[in-house]
Design a protein around this motif. Structure first.
Motif, PDB file in Angstrom:
ATOM      1  N   TYR A   1       0.835  -1.588  -0.038  1.00 13.33           N
ATOM      2  CA  TYR A   1      -0.295   0.206   0.127  1.00 13.33           C
ATOM      3  C   TYR A   1       1.013   0.919   0.372  1.00 13.33           C
ATOM      4  CZ  TYR A   1      -3.610  -3.594   2.163  1.00 13.33           C
ATOM      5  OH  TYR A   1      -3.965  -4.168   2.271  1.00 13.33           O
ATOM      6  N   GLY A   2       0.107   2.029  -0.348  1.00 14.07           N
ATOM      7  CA  GLY A   2       0.371   3.401  -0.278  1.00 14.07           C
ATOM      8  C   GLY A   2       1.816   3.785  -1.643  1.00 14.07           C
ATOM      9  N   GLY A   3       2.265   5.219  -1.562  1.00 14.86           N
ATOM     10  CA  GLY A   3       3.445   6.275  -1.620  1.00 14.86           C
ATOM     11  C   GLY A   3       3.846   7.090  -0.646  1.00 14.86           C
ATOM     12  N   TYR A   4       4.859   8.016  -2.314  1.00 17.22           N
ATOM     13  CA  TYR A   4       5.680   8.304  -0.997  1.00 17.22           C
ATOM     14  C   TYR A   4       4.855  10.045  -0.313  1.00 17.22           C
ATOM     15  CZ  TYR A   4      10.207   6.279  -2.871  1.00 17.22           C
ATOM     16  OH  TYR A   4      10.435   5.427  -3.444  1.00 17.22           O
ATOM     17  N   GLU A   5       3.691  10.077  -0.094  1.00 15.25           N
ATOM     18  CA  GLU A   5       3.208  10.757   0.147  1.00 15.25           C
ATOM     19  C   GLU A   5       2.366  10.391   0.761  1.00 15.25           C
ATOM     20  OE1 GLU A   5       2.152  13.626  -2.780  1.00 15.25           O
ATOM     21  OE2 GLU A   5       4.248  15.334  -3.016  1.00 15.25           O
ATOM     22  N   PHE A   6       1.892   9.094   0.878  1.00 17.01           N
ATOM     23  CA  PHE A   6       0.961   8.045   2.266  1.00 17.01           C
ATOM     24  C   PHE A   6       1.045   8.504   2.992  1.00 17.01           C
ATOM     25  CE2 PHE A   6      -0.619   3.937   3.494  1.00 17.01           C
ATOM     26  CZ  PHE A   6      -1.612   4.402   3.745  1.00 17.01           C
ATOM     27  N   ILE A   7       0.273   9.449   4.023  1.00 14.80           N
ATOM     28  CA  ILE A   7       0.283  10.116   5.551  1.00 14.80           C
ATOM     29  C   ILE A   7       0.296   8.868   6.214  1.00 14.80           C
ATOM     30  CG2 ILE A   7       0.272  11.663   6.922  1.00 14.80           C
ATOM     31  CD1 ILE A   7       2.227  12.514   4.318  1.00 14.80           C
TER      32      ILE A   7
ATOM     33  N   PHE B   1      16.174   3.757   1.769  1.00 13.14           N
ATOM     34  CA  PHE B   1      16.332   2.872   2.437  1.00 13.14           C
ATOM     35  C   PHE B   1      17.300   1.588   2.607  1.00 13.14           C
ATOM     36  CE2 PHE B   1      12.855   1.968  -0.308  1.00 13.14           C
ATOM     37  CZ  PHE B   1      12.782  -0.117  -0.282  1.00 13.14           C
ATOM     38  N   ASP B   2      17.321   1.369   3.623  1.00  4.34           N
ATOM     39  CA  ASP B   2      18.106   0.498   3.966  1.00  4.34           C
ATOM     40  C   ASP B   2      17.621  -1.429   3.396  1.00  4.34           C
ATOM     41  OD1 ASP B   2      19.629  -2.621   4.937  1.00  4.34           O
ATOM     42  OD2 ASP B   2      20.462  -1.200   6.090  1.00  4.34           O
ATOM     43  N   PHE B   3      17.683  -1.637   2.231  1.00  7.90           N
ATOM     44  CA  PHE B   3      16.732  -2.734   1.723  1.00  7.90           C
ATOM     45  C   PHE B   3      17.041  -3.832   1.871  1.00  7.90           C
ATOM     46  CE2 PHE B   3      16.111  -5.634  -2.054  1.00  7.90           C
ATOM     47  CZ  PHE B   3      14.904  -5.509  -2.021  1.00  7.90           C
ATOM     48  N   PRO B   4      18.552  -4.028   2.799  1.00  5.76           N
ATOM     49  CA  PRO B   4      18.664  -5.599   3.274  1.00  5.76           C
ATOM     50  C   PRO B   4      17.969  -5.697   4.272  1.00  5.76           C
ATOM     51  CG  PRO B   4      20.636  -4.888   2.144  1.00  5.76           C
ATOM     52  CD  PRO B   4      19.823  -3.813   2.026  1.00  5.76           C
ATOM     53  N   CYS B   5      17.882  -4.802   4.868  1.00  4.62           N
ATOM     54  CA  CYS B   5      16.764  -4.554   6.144  1.00  4.62           C
ATOM     55  C   CYS B   5      14.759  -4.576   5.918  1.00  4.62           C
ATOM     56  CB  CYS B   5      16.728  -3.915   7.161  1.00  4.62           C
ATOM     57  SG  CYS B   5      18.861  -3.349   8.119  1.00  4.62           S
ATOM     58  N   PHE B   6      14.752  -3.968   5.033  1.00  5.83           N
ATOM     59  CA  PHE B   6      13.439  -4.540   4.735  1.00  5.83           C
ATOM     60  C   PHE B   6      12.996  -6.253   4.217  1.00  5.83           C
ATOM     61  CE2 PHE B   6      10.354  -5.141   0.544  1.00  5.83           C
ATOM     62  CZ  PHE B   6       9.256  -4.393   1.631  1.00  5.83           C
ATOM     63  N   ARG B   7      13.914  -6.133   2.986  1.00  2.00           N
ATOM     64  CA  ARG B   7      14.086  -7.706   2.624  1.00  2.00           C
ATOM     65  C   ARG B   7      13.868  -9.134   3.735  1.00  2.00           C
ATOM     66  NH1 ARG B   7      16.659 -12.296   1.127  1.00  2.00           N
ATOM     67  NH2 ARG B   7      16.420 -12.727  -0.870  1.00  2.00           N
TER      68      ARG B   7
ATOM     69  N   VAL C   1       2.503  -4.251   3.195  1.00  2.00           N
ATOM     70  CA  VAL C   1       3.122  -3.571   3.436  1.00  2.00           C
ATOM     71  C   VAL C   1       2.588  -1.956   3.102  1.00  2.00           C
ATOM     72  CG1 VAL C   1       5.044  -2.686   2.603  1.00  2.00           C
ATOM     73  CG2 VAL C   1       5.737  -4.919   2.321  1.00  2.00           C
ATOM     74  N   TYR C   2       2.831  -1.344   4.365  1.00  2.00           N
ATOM     75  CA  TYR C   2       2.369   0.243   3.945  1.00  2.00           C
ATOM     76  C   TYR C   2       3.654   1.552   3.489  1.00  2.00           C
ATOM     77  CZ  TYR C   2      -1.846  -1.106   5.558  1.00  2.00           C
ATOM     78  OH  TYR C   2      -3.317  -2.194   5.709  1.00  2.00           O
ATOM     79  N   MET C   3       3.983   2.041   2.690  1.00  2.00           N
ATOM     80  CA  MET C   3       4.365   2.412   2.424  1.00  2.00           C
ATOM     81  C   MET C   3       4.339   4.265   2.697  1.00  2.00           C
ATOM     82  SD  MET C   3       7.874   2.511  -0.651  1.00  2.00           S
ATOM     83  CE  MET C   3       9.227   3.425  -0.360  1.00  2.00           C
ATOM     84  N   PHE C   4       4.398   5.179   3.876  1.00  2.00           N
ATOM     85  CA  PHE C   4       4.563   6.245   4.461  1.00  2.00           C
ATOM     86  C   PHE C   4       5.757   6.909   2.903  1.00  2.00           C
ATOM     87  CE2 PHE C   4       2.837   3.508   7.443  1.00  2.00           C
ATOM     88  CZ  PHE C   4       1.209   3.732   7.293  1.00  2.00           C
ATOM     89  N   GLU C   5       5.050   8.447   3.441  1.00  2.00           N
ATOM     90  CA  GLU C   5       6.104   9.775   3.324  1.00  2.00           C
ATOM     91  C   GLU C   5       7.302   9.624   4.208  1.00  2.00           C
ATOM     92  OE1 GLU C   5       4.698  13.809   4.231  1.00  2.00           O
ATOM     93  OE2 GLU C   5       5.753  14.271   2.244  1.00  2.00           O
ATOM     94  N   ASP C   6       7.390   8.902   5.341  1.00  2.00           N
ATOM     95  CA  ASP C   6       8.963   9.116   5.948  1.00  2.00           C
ATOM     96  C   ASP C   6       9.275   7.486   6.795  1.00  2.00           C
ATOM     97  OD1 ASP C   6       6.545   8.668   7.648  1.00  2.00           O
ATOM     98  OD2 ASP C   6       7.741   9.920   9.294  1.00  2.00           O
ATOM     99  N   ARG C   7       8.048   6.453   6.400  1.00  2.00           N
ATOM    100  CA  ARG C   7       8.593   4.996   6.804  1.00  2.00           C
ATOM    101  C   ARG C   7       8.200   4.341   5.860  1.00  2.00           C
ATOM    102  NH1 ARG C   7       4.007   7.472   9.124  1.00  2.00           N
ATOM    103  NH2 ARG C   7       2.774   6.220   9.846  1.00  2.00           N
TER     104      ARG C   7
ATOM    105  N   PRO D   1      12.251   3.443   8.548  1.00  3.35           N
ATOM    106  CA  PRO D   1      12.324   4.936   8.493  1.00  3.35           C
ATOM    107  C   PRO D   1      13.150   5.174   7.103  1.00  3.35           C
ATOM    108  CG  PRO D   1      14.130   4.625   9.818  1.00  3.35           C
ATOM    109  CD  PRO D   1      13.610   2.969  10.224  1.00  3.35           C
ATOM    110  N   LEU D   2      12.382   6.207   6.264  1.00 11.01           N
ATOM    111  CA  LEU D   2      13.473   6.531   5.146  1.00 11.01           C
ATOM    112  C   LEU D   2      13.805   7.710   5.447  1.00 11.01           C
ATOM    113  CD1 LEU D   2      10.149   6.892   2.453  1.00 11.01           C
ATOM    114  CD2 LEU D   2      11.735   4.466   2.964  1.00 11.01           C
ATOM    115  N   ASN D   3      14.932   8.327   4.576  1.00 11.78           N
ATOM    116  CA  ASN D   3      15.946   8.524   4.262  1.00 11.78           C
ATOM    117  C   ASN D   3      15.140  10.590   4.769  1.00 11.78           C
ATOM    118  OD1 ASN D   3      18.200  10.947   4.714  1.00 11.78           O
ATOM    119  ND2 ASN D   3      19.259   9.273   4.620  1.00 11.78           N
ATOM    120  N   LYS D   4      15.212  10.996   5.438  1.00 10.32           N
ATOM    121  CA  LYS D   4      14.407  11.896   5.282  1.00 10.32           C
ATOM    122  C   LYS D   4      15.080  12.747   3.840  1.00 10.32           C
ATOM    123  CE  LYS D   4      11.344  12.190   9.527  1.00 10.32           C
ATOM    124  NZ  LYS D   4      11.117  12.906  11.279  1.00 10.32           N
TER     125      LYS D   4
END
Length: 253
Positions: free
Chosen positions: A5-11, A59-65, A85-91, A162-165
């Motif tokens: 779910y989501g995208g980079y502007e998914f709050i 983001f750290d892909f190995p950790c996500f994996r 998987v929920y992808m938010f603007e910051d995480r 977390p995404l690298n803001k």
């Protein structure tokens, strides 16, 4: 069926802008498709400041994996609720159903001790090289982000990556007309992010370069549509166009 779910502007979950379903097929195929999809979203940010080319990821892909594969392996599929998987603007949030496996303590979980809910699935994923039996996934995530990224309840395990803001901001600006920012540009944008009312003289003192240089960089940023001044020089604000919602927001938004 598994979901992204989501995208980079998914709050939050009330503001859903994208929903990808990976179902009605082999579950392992769906698991791999989610990994491929998220890897494609993990933009490479190029920094050429100082004459050296530096690349980094959102983001750290190995950790996500590891978080995603663990979610699939330990999910209580019998409850007919897939991991998501929920992808938010910051995480990124990776959620599996069922809580900790029965008989596994929280400390054992953080140490990487494994007690799979789905033993047959574990054996298949090991043979396909999706996972190893070393139990290094959780310790890897903990070493990178700490235990606080895990939220474990009786019914769910949620891993928040977390995404690298700073990289999110750089990515958005670089995508705007193919702009590549130098260090001075980035410091100007950062100053405006912290204080949308900041003046040229204040930026000059904060960054440590002359007013003429600051003025030149601001002029270029304005010409390229990256920033805009709303209001007077004394009482106005620095803003950036919000292209998706056709409105203006604070430069720090």
């Amino acid at each position: 069926m598994v979901y992204v779910y989501g995208g980079y502007e998914f709050i939050d979950k009330t503001n859903l802008i994208k929903r990808n379903e990976y179902g009605y097929k082999c579950m392992l195929v769906a698991v791999k498709q989610v990994l491929d999809y998220m890897e494609a979203l993990n933009d490479t940010i190029v920094d050429v400041g100082g004459g050296l080319r530096k690349e980094s990821r959102l983001f750290d892909f190995p950790c996500f994996r590891e978080a995603w594969l663990n979610a699939c392996l330990h999910n209580r599929w019998s409850r007919q609720t897939p991991p998501a998987v929920y992808m938010f603007e910051d995480r990124i949030e990776v959620i599996s159903v069922g809580g900790l496996p029965e008989g596994l303590t929280l400390e054992e979980f953080y140490e990487g001790k494994s007690k799979p809910v789905n033993l047959e699935l574990q054996q298949i994923m090991v043979q396909l090289d999706y996972i190893e039996q070393t139990g290094h996934g959780v310790p890897l995530i903990v070493s990178r982000y700490g235990k606080e990224v895990f939220d474990i309840t009786e019914n769910f395990v949620t891993v928040t990556i977390p995404l690298n803001k700073d990289k999110v901001m750089e990515r958005d600006l670089q995508k705007k007309k193919g702009v590549v920012l130098n260090e001075c540009d980035k410091k100007i944008i950062s100053g405006m992010k912290e204080n949308s009312n900041i003046t040229v003289h204040e930026l000059s003192g904060q960054i440590g370069v002359g007013v003429t240089t600051i003025t030149k960089h601001i002029r270029i940023l304005r010409e390229k549509g990256i920033i805009k001044r709303i209001g007077s020089k004394k009482n106005g604000q620095w803003v950036k166009p919000d292209r998706d919602k056709n409105r203006y927001v604070s430069a720090g938004a």
